[in-house]
Design a protein around this motif. Structure first.
Motif, PDB file in Angstrom:
ATOM      1  N   ASN A   1      72.989-102.332 -86.827  1.00  0.00           N
ATOM      2  CA  ASN A   1      74.460-102.201 -85.986  1.00  0.00           C
ATOM      3  C   ASN A   1      74.290-101.535 -84.705  1.00  0.00           C
ATOM      4  O   ASN A   1      75.219-101.541 -83.958  1.00  0.00           O
ATOM      5  N   CYS A   2      72.985-101.560 -84.103  1.00  0.00           N
ATOM      6  CA  CYS A   2      72.830-101.308 -82.878  1.00  0.00           C
ATOM      7  C   CYS A   2      73.060-102.257 -81.736  1.00  0.00           C
ATOM      8  O   CYS A   2      72.474-103.263 -81.948  1.00  0.00           O
ATOM      9  N   PRO A   3      74.140-102.151 -80.996  1.00  0.00           N
ATOM     10  CA  PRO A   3      74.642-103.203 -80.071  1.00  0.00           C
ATOM     11  C   PRO A   3      73.607-103.521 -78.803  1.00  0.00           C
ATOM     12  O   PRO A   3      73.554-104.586 -78.218  1.00  0.00           O
ATOM     13  N   THR A   4      72.683-102.544 -78.649  1.00  0.00           N
ATOM     14  CA  THR A   4      71.621-102.932 -77.554  1.00  0.00           C
ATOM     15  C   THR A   4      70.120-103.081 -78.070  1.00  0.00           C
ATOM     16  O   THR A   4      69.351-103.194 -76.951  1.00  0.00           O
ATOM     17  N   THR A   5      70.036-102.996 -79.374  1.00  0.00           N
ATOM     18  CA  THR A   5      68.527-103.181 -79.702  1.00  0.00           C
ATOM     19  C   THR A   5      67.807-101.828 -79.294  1.00  0.00           C
ATOM     20  O   THR A   5      66.586-101.763 -79.436  1.00  0.00           O
TER      21      THR A   5
ATOM     22  N   LYS B   1      67.522 -97.469 -73.723  1.00  0.00           N
ATOM     23  CA  LYS B   1      68.556 -98.528 -73.951  1.00  0.00           C
ATOM     24  C   LYS B   1      69.628 -97.937 -74.648  1.00  0.00           C
ATOM     25  O   LYS B   1      70.598 -98.733 -74.992  1.00  0.00           O
ATOM     26  N   CYS B   2      69.553 -96.799 -75.157  1.00  0.00           N
ATOM     27  CA  CYS B   2      70.640 -96.120 -75.967  1.00  0.00           C
ATOM     28  C   CYS B   2      71.912 -95.923 -75.113  1.00  0.00           C
ATOM     29  O   CYS B   2      71.690 -95.463 -73.982  1.00  0.00           O
ATOM     30  N   ILE B   3      73.132 -96.425 -75.718  1.00  0.00           N
ATOM     31  CA  ILE B   3      74.275 -95.921 -75.048  1.00  0.00           C
ATOM     32  C   ILE B   3      74.974 -94.762 -75.598  1.00  0.00           C
ATOM     33  O   ILE B   3      76.085 -94.584 -75.223  1.00  0.00           O
TER      34      ILE B   3
ATOM     35  N   HIS C   1      76.202 -92.377 -73.149  1.00  0.00           N
ATOM     36  CA  HIS C   1      75.504 -92.927 -72.178  1.00  0.00           C
ATOM     37  C   HIS C   1      75.958 -94.482 -71.600  1.00  0.00           C
ATOM     38  O   HIS C   1      75.305 -95.405 -71.714  1.00  0.00           O
TER      39      HIS C   1
ATOM     40  N   GLN D   1      74.007 -97.167 -69.539  1.00  0.00           N
ATOM     41  CA  GLN D   1      72.979 -98.051 -70.064  1.00  0.00           C
ATOM     42  C   GLN D   1      73.956 -99.240 -70.540  1.00  0.00           C
ATOM     43  O   GLN D   1      73.268-100.089 -71.373  1.00  0.00           O
TER      44      GLN D   1
ATOM     45  N   GLN E   1      72.488-102.607 -70.926  1.00  0.00           N
ATOM     46  CA  GLN E   1      71.560-103.269 -71.920  1.00  0.00           C
ATOM     47  C   GLN E   1      72.113-104.070 -73.143  1.00  0.00           C
ATOM     48  O   GLN E   1      71.495-104.914 -73.749  1.00  0.00           O
TER      49      GLN E   1
ATOM     50  N   ASN F   1      71.743-109.081 -80.321  1.00  0.00           N
ATOM     51  CA  ASN F   1      71.615-108.284 -81.810  1.00  0.00           C
ATOM     52  C   ASN F   1      73.125-108.834 -82.543  1.00  0.00           C
ATOM     53  O   ASN F   1      73.964-108.148 -82.604  1.00  0.00           O
TER      54      ASN F   1
ATOM     55  N   SER G   1      75.145-106.669 -85.229  1.00  0.00           N
ATOM     56  CA  SER G   1      75.759-105.679 -84.642  1.00  0.00           C
ATOM     57  C   SER G   1      77.328-105.976 -84.115  1.00  0.00           C
ATOM     58  O   SER G   1      77.521-106.740 -83.008  1.00  0.00           O
TER      59      SER G   1
ATOM     60  N   TRP H   1      77.848-105.297 -80.598  1.00  0.00           N
ATOM     61  CA  TRP H   1      77.354-105.882 -79.527  1.00  0.00           C
ATOM     62  C   TRP H   1      78.128-107.167 -79.326  1.00  0.00           C
ATOM     63  O   TRP H   1      78.769-107.557 -78.400  1.00  0.00           O
TER      64      TRP H   1
END
Lengths: 230, 316, 863
Positions: A71-75, A91-93, B75, B78, B81, B87, B90, B93
């Motif tokens: 589920n992480c949008p930015t890996t 990388k975490c938003i 955040h 960022q 990114q 991904n 997600s 994403w």
């Protein structure tokens, strides 16, 4: 040879529920007091005097099918080659998708500056007792028992706005040390190693006992595996 | 006492009203865009004014949604990114990529509605191009919740379908209400002829709206059934959500946002609305407002309710 | 080695590591460097030899000892850039298997607690009381010690030096300098220890059966049955890490039974939980003895047998003593005739609340597993108002089944060689000699306080009675007190008496790390070095059949202006007394102490501390010492000892002690001639009979019963009609002797104590009682006993016996710090201190504070 997959087997029969793992983890990873990368579930069942009590240590399951990673949008949340579910704070938003996806509640979000108690300037008895800021200034670190080794692979202290969680102490593994909770466990209840290596402690334990994982129905394929009962 | 389980994790909902508002605004924006595209396809630009309203509502609402989700992020600096990394599993994403894309596209699309031209082939093609992107963004708003295996309330097919119906109903309602206001501001509501044409020819829109609401009710009923008679965890999640947000969901989301507009519409028909334009206008205005209010609370209740703490199964 | 998924932001692991580490630690280093000749840096330049094996690329592991409980575990501390950042068990320690419990980790938050006292403080508000702000102001050590010395010199001028008292709390084996030599040279008999508020009654049990006045050790590795009497080995009391590390194996090979009114951590893992009615353990123990005898399951080899081989132990029937020939025991048939014959499980079931069949099952299981069986006595089953005999009864089970001094059973200890303070008699002047012989201020040895340590009337301390002595000027008025590492205003039951007594004391100095409840009444507060990180000392202890001597070391340079309590403080005081014309103490310190390696005499307090610890521990490391290598490790010099941090004895060998127990008869005594002698001597001293002594000490037994382990009904304060619930307290696996409540980690992990909640201090009540009282979990309740009340949160829990309520000890601080107290400035406690509702009751034969056994009844109502 099979790919490496770090795993932890927790022998509930050996565990005495002391929480040394929880505390040692906070210490090793500079975790804010209110977060618990290493945690526990407590279950009390029955009616006096037939009462059953279980203390089940928990941590990130480093799932083979990790919903947080999916589920992480930015890996930022990703799997390493050794099967660790790892987080990259750069990388975490801070969107929270990983926390919502995780069925185990092991991901923590820094909604405020962590360790702010070490910036407080008031003293209990003015001029006589110390203050948080005084201690951290004398130490020259964000918190007095700050562990610089943690900064090898993560920000030593994770900033406001990003999440954090157990990394199987990847920074310690790099130096040939076991995760802090494994070292701190006085009962030897935690066995750590490459589960794909049949000679490893966890592989042997799994072969010997009937292994269980938390919430198997979620299909996450956890790599924290429980054997025996508390 | 049977079983007491203590497990302290970080408390409080991960996603709050800001995310509900993102789902709501983003969805309505998608709905508004598709409204304009559909009207353009069906009436070949004859209702330029309402399409113009819809075409500008779309980017504004989509932007509003984006701002909300950005506000929720710890955040946002960022955010780039997202574009460096890939991904596909997600939903966020996909949303991160396609919602800004849709925003840009919808701005260009709205610009094509400027001026007095009724027919514009470029606009039509752009509309057709944006339609699949809009559907992706609309679906994403449902998948965002549904993709969470650990949230039984969300982790269902109907969640996605309800999101699609939701963006349709709120999008149309938003366009109608805003356009009515716009007409009033422009003084056109006094122009009987103009209003007459408007009303006669949006019957098609109203039919869509009624159909969407009925389908939405059916979807939600199915959703409720599947949870109520689903696995233990499904039942628990429904019970927890109902316990915390049941009134908001049932009274505001369903009652106010879906059933009452239907009843009002039926009432208007029975009272002979065709002869009473004043009544017709009022009913359109009121039902649209109800759908919008209900639509927000529906999402808020869904977002918050899905995050309630469930009883933990320990090696059950 | 470690690999990571590649990402554009990261170069190699190594460079990422060095970059971040540099960024995050450079501030600290430059700050220290800027300080110029920082002691921190210079210490570690010199301190290098003490470091043990390298701790990987980061920091060093330095040995010390945890004194969070009385196990006194050898530990190591990871030190990076002069900061202590982690703790582990000392891998050189055979006793704790190199393992530690949660407590040592918490100590880091004690060391760096923002609420620690930085400098000596002086009281400026002469009025004393809980609600008086002491208005402390900072002063120098020089001023502080001068003020104390002035007060002490006044006593010398008045020839009242005995009116000085030294209260000792958590100590090391450097204790005899401050506790013995200092008062005696000054001229006071009053070194008053904390010992009796914690554990002396359990020593009573072992002493009057097998002549051993000490804590026992347990052969867990080889045992087949463990019967815990209030003991919670995986959580608290002694030998915790050893028990924890063995418990998995123990549970595999042995049956574990826990007797405790609360589902303790050990009970939660046990095969059987016997939730006894608090204070009625004695009934259970004698009933088990009754079963073991009637079932014919006593150990023939150890105890002996009937001459005809038949079992004549028929319930209710008196037996002819001559029918039985005893081997290593004394008075079995007497015990049966006097006490056991009528103590059937059916009788006990009504008294102690445990079903007869369960008593029978456990007794039989225990006896059948024996002699590899352990009857594990703890303070819970002995620190009761009539707990002396319960202690004897529970320990006597080890005699019955022959597990005393047997493989897999209960054993004594190995010798740990150490030296103590050199003879100081030549430094005592006439005043000292005379006044040191005055009666001690705690009234030990009086008729109602026999305090018979190892059989000697008045041989033990009656710690908690010192408050009454001060309040009543009995035997005389105390004028000057020094209290170190003790917090009696918090830790003694009937704590209100201490608040009044300390308010009354004309002058008191408190040596402590934190401004505690006791400091609140002090005239001078002296910041103490933390024992685990900042102090040089050594300790003796045992676990796992190994005795050991373990060092506490100065592993980090103190951040604040602290001094070491047991060595530096007396030295500094001696200097000030010398300046004022009394130099005997300083001369003693300077002349009688010398570095064993260099022969150099100390010239300042820091040197004195170092010299003394080397001198006392010579046997462990100095090849010229006659005991070197004789009883265990032969360490190669001081550096070796300091580096390893621990000296291990040889492993204890079973079977020697039982050949000649140190009792009057040389046997394991079921009929205690040893106790008879002691009681008779105490009675003679006061012109009465043993019955008179028993009457004065609240016991119900008369006649021959006094000399055998027997049942005594629980003594409780408060009438049942008004106070319907029995209150009892328990221990926390996170308590560092009541000093850790100011650590956030204590609060955030408190629910590791079964039934407890994080950030709370809950009263645990069975739902049955709660329903009757109309209470529920989370309610704020007022708990009132005949002596006081506290307000806490309620928790309904099935792990507590109906009719009883329980709460953990350790919280309810109204001082100590801003975490421990809910509102430090307003003195609002977080939770409630049990000692405000527990009365000052005693197990008088040993002088112990009777804090267990449900000594008080309470009522619980909505606050």
């Amino acid at each position: 040879m099979a790919k490496k997959q770090y795993s932890m087997v927790i022998d509930l029969h050996a565990c005495v529920g002391c929480a040394a793992c929880d505390i040692a983890c906070k210490c090793e990873n500079n975790v804010p007091a209110s977060f618990s990368w290493a945690n526990h579930i407590i279950e009390t069942h029955g009616t006096f005097p037939n009462v059953r009590y279980r203390h089940i240590p928990t941590l990130c399951n480093h799932c083979s099918n990790a919903p947080c990673v999916a589920n992480c949008p930015t890996t930022a949340m990703h799997k390493t080659d050794e099967g660790i579910t790892m987080h990259d704070a750069d990388k975490c938003i801070g969107c929270g998708a990983c926390r919502l996806a995780c069925p185990y509640g092991v991901i923590y979000y820094n909604d405020a500056e962590p360790h702010h108690e070490w910036q407080e300037e008031a003293a209990a008895i003015p001029n006589c007792t110390a203050a948080g800021s005084e201690v951290s200034e004398k130490c020259g670190t964000a918190l007095p028992y700050y562990n610089p080794a943690r900064a090898d692979t993560l920000p030593g202290v994770r900033p406001k706005g990003v999440v954090e969680k157990c990394t199987f102490c990847d920074h310690r593994l790099a130096h040939g040390e076991e995760p802090a909770c494994v070292e701190a466990c006085p009962t030897g209840a935690r066995l750590f190693g490459d589960v794909n290596d049949p000679r490893s402690e966890p592989a042997k334990a799994i072969a010997k006992h009937s292994p269980r994982v938390l919430q198997p129905e979620k299909g996450t394929r956890p790599n924290v595996i429980y054997i025996r009962d508390y | 006492m049977d079983t007491e389980i203590i497990y302290h994790i970080q408390s409080g909902p991960v996603w709050d009203w800001k995310v509900a508002l993102d789902l709501y605004l983003g969805g309505a924006g998608v709905g508004a865009l598709l409204f304009a595209v559909l009207m353009d396809e069906k009436y070949q630009g004859r209702y330029r004014r309402i399409c113009h309203t819809a075409s500008w509502l779309a980017p504004l609402l989509i932007l509003g949604g984006l701002v909300m989700i950005m506000l929720k992020m710890g955040h946002p600096a960022q955010l780039w990114q997202t574009y460096l990394n890939y991904n596909p599993t997600s939903p966020l994403w996909w949303g991160g990529v396609f919602q800004p894309l849709l925003l840009l596209g919808s701005v260009v699309y709205a610009l094509r509605w400027q001026g007095e031209r009724e027919q514009d082939a470029g606009r039509k093609w752009l509309g057709r191009l944006l339609t699949p992107i809009a559907v992706v963004v609309g679906t994403y708003h449902g998948l965002l919740l549904a993709a969470n295996v650990s949230r039984p309330l969300w982790n269902t097919g109907p969640t996605v379908i309800a999101a699609l119906f939701g963006f349709a109903s709120t999008g149309i309602a938003m366009v109608l209400l805003v356009h009515l206001i716009r007409m009033r501001v422009a003084g056109r509501l006094a122009d009987e002829a103009h209003v007459g044409t408007f009303l006669d020819n949006i019957r098609f829109v109203r039919n869509i709206l009624v159909a969407v609401i009925v389908l939405q009710l059916g979807t939600l009923f199915f959703w409720w059934l599947s949870l109520r008679y689903g696995s233990l965890q499904d039942q628990q999640s429904l019970a927890v959500a109902t316990d915390l947000y049941g009134p908001m969901f049932w009274w505001l989301g369903i009652g106010l946002g879906l059933i009452l507009p239907l009843l009002l519409g039926a009432f208007a028909v029975m009272r002979g609305e065709a002869e009473n334009r004043r009544l017709q206008i009022s009913v359109i205005g009121i039902t649209s407002a109800l759908i919008l209010i209900g639509g927000f609370f529906f999402r808020l209740a869904l977002v918050l309710g899905g995050q309630g703490e469930l009883p933990l199964n320990v090696f059950s | 080695m470690m690999t990571r998924t590649a990402s554009p932001q990261q170069s190699t692991l190594e460079s990422a590591m060095s970059r971040r580490r540099f960024l995050q630690t450079s501030a600290g280093l430059s700050l220290l460097a800027a300080a110029g000749g920082s002691p921190l840096l210079s210490f570690f330049a010199q301190g290098a030899p003490f470091q043990d094996a390298a701790a990987g690329p980061l920091g060093k592991w330095i040995s010390s000892t945890c004194q969070g409980c009385t196990t006194w575990c050898p530990v190591q501390i990871r030190v990076v850039d002069g900061r202590a950042i982690a703790v582990r068990g000392n891998p050189h320690s055979k006793a704790n298997h190199g393992q530690i419990c949660p407590r040592p980790h918490l100590a880091l938050q004690q060391l760096y607690d923002p609420d620690r006292i930085k400098v000596p403080m002086k009281r400026t508000n002469p009025k004393k009381g809980r609600n008086e702000d002491p208005k402390f102001v900072p002063i120098t050590w020089d001023e502080a010690m001068g003020l104390i010395a002035d007060k002490m010199m006044e006593l010398r001028a008045d020839d009242e030096t005995h009116k000085f008292v030294l209260f000792r709390g958590r100590y090391s084996y450097m204790r005899d300098i401050i506790y013995s030599a200092m008062p005696k040279i000054f001229g006071s008999p009053n070194g008053i220890s904390h010992s009796a508020i914690c554990a002396e009654a359990e020593k009573f049990g072992a002493y009057y059966t097998e002549g051993f006045w000490d804590y026992r050790d347990y052969d867990l590795e080889n045992t087949h049955y463990i019967l815990c009497w209030g003991a919670d080995p995986v959580s608290s009391n002694r030998q915790v890490p050893h028990a924890m590390s063995m418990w998995g194996k123990v549970s595999d090979q042995a049956t574990v039974v826990v007797v405790d009114p609360r589902l303790s951590a050990s009970a939660a893992k046990a095969d059987e939980w016997l939730p006894v009615i608090p204070g009625e353990d004695g009934a259970l123990a004698v009933a088990m003895a009754h079963v073991i005898l009637t079932e014919g399951l006593w150990n023939r080899d150890f105890v002996g047998d009937f001459t005809d081989g038949a079992n004549h132990f028929t319930p209710g029937e008196v037996i002819d003593e001559t029918l039985f020939t005893e081997n290593r025991t004394n008075g079995l048939v007497k015990w049966w005739n006097i006490e056991l014959k009528d103590r059937s499980p059916e009788w006990a079931a009504d008294v102690c609340g445990i079903p007869a069949e369960q008593i029978r099952r456990v007794a039989i299981g225990f006896a059948k597993a024996a002699p590899r069986a352990i009857s594990w006595l703890s303070p819970g089953a002995s620190m009761q108002a009539r707990g002396g005999y319960a202690a004897m009864a529970t320990h006597a089970l080890n005699g019955l089944v022959g597990s005393s001094d047997h493989v897999g059973g209960v054993v004594q200890k190995t010798k740990v060689p150490a030296d103590t303070v050199p003879d100081y008699s030549e430094y005592q002047d006439d005043i000292s000699k005379h006044n040191s012989k005055q009666p001690k201020m705690d009234r030990r040895g009086s008729l109602e306080f026999p305090a018979m340590n190892a059989g000697k009337s008045g041989g033990g301390v009656v710690t908690n009675n010192a408050a009454d002595s001060i309040l009543n000027d009995d035997p005389y008025d105390i004028r000057v007190a020094i209290v170190y590492w003790a917090n009696f205003a918090f830790s003694c039951s009937g704590s209100d008496r201490w608040e009044r007594a300390l308010s009354k004391l004309p002058f008191m100095a408190h040596v402590t790390t934190h401004a505690s409840e006791t400091s609140h009444f002090a005239d001078i507060v002296l910041p103490a070095a933390h024992h685990m990180f900042e102090k040089w000392s050594f300790l003796k202890s045992k676990q796992n059949l190994y005795g050991y001597s373990t060092l506490t070391e100065r592993v980090v340079e103190p951040m604040w202006d602290v001094r070491q309590d047991e060595t530096e403080v007396p030295w500094l005081l001696a200097e000030k007394l010398a300046e004022r014309g009394f130099d005997n103490m300083l001369r003693y310190f300077k002349e009688q102490f010398a570095d064993p390696e260099t022969g150099q005499h100390p010239s300042n307090s820091a040197e004195f501390a170092m010299t003394a610890v080397k001198q006392f521990t010579r046997a462990c490391w100095d090849q010229t010492h006659p005991d070197h290598g004789k009883y265990g490790d032969a360490l190669n010099g001081w550096q070796d000892f300091a580096k390893k941090g621990v000296w291990n004895s040889h492993r204890f060998k079973c079977g020697k002690v039982r050949e000649a127990f140190k009792t009057s008869t040389g046997k394991f005594e079921f009929y205690s001639e040893t106790l008879k002698t002691a009681l008779t001597a105490h009675a003679d001293k006061h012109g009465t009979t043993p019955d008179g002594v028993l009457e004065a000490t609240n016991y119900t037994a008369r006649g021959e019963l006094a000399f055998v382990p027997h049942y005594e009904p629980a003594l409780r304060w408060g009438a049942e009609a008004e106070y319907p619930l029995i209150f009892f307290e328990h221990r926390s696996r996170l308590n560092r002797e009541g000093r850790s409540a100011n650590c956030p980690w204590y609060q955030t992990h408190k629910n590791a104590d079964p039934g407890d909640e994080n950030w709370a201090d809950v009263l645990k009540m069975n739902p049955v009682d709660a329903k009757r009282l109309g209470l529920t979990s989370g309610d704020r309740v007022k708990v009132t006993s005949p002596i006081g009340s506290i307000e806490v949160d309620l928790k309904l829990w099935e792990g507590v016996r109906p009719g009883t309520v329980t709460k953990c000890y350790g919280q309810g601080h109204w001082a100590y710090g801003r975490v421990a107290a809910l509102d430090y400035q307003k003195r609002v406690p977080r939770g409630g201190n049990n000692n405000q509702i527990l009365p000052a009751e005693y197990e008088r034969l040993s002088g112990s504070t009777a804090r267990h056994g449900g000594v008080v009844r309470v009522k619980v109502e909505h606050a």
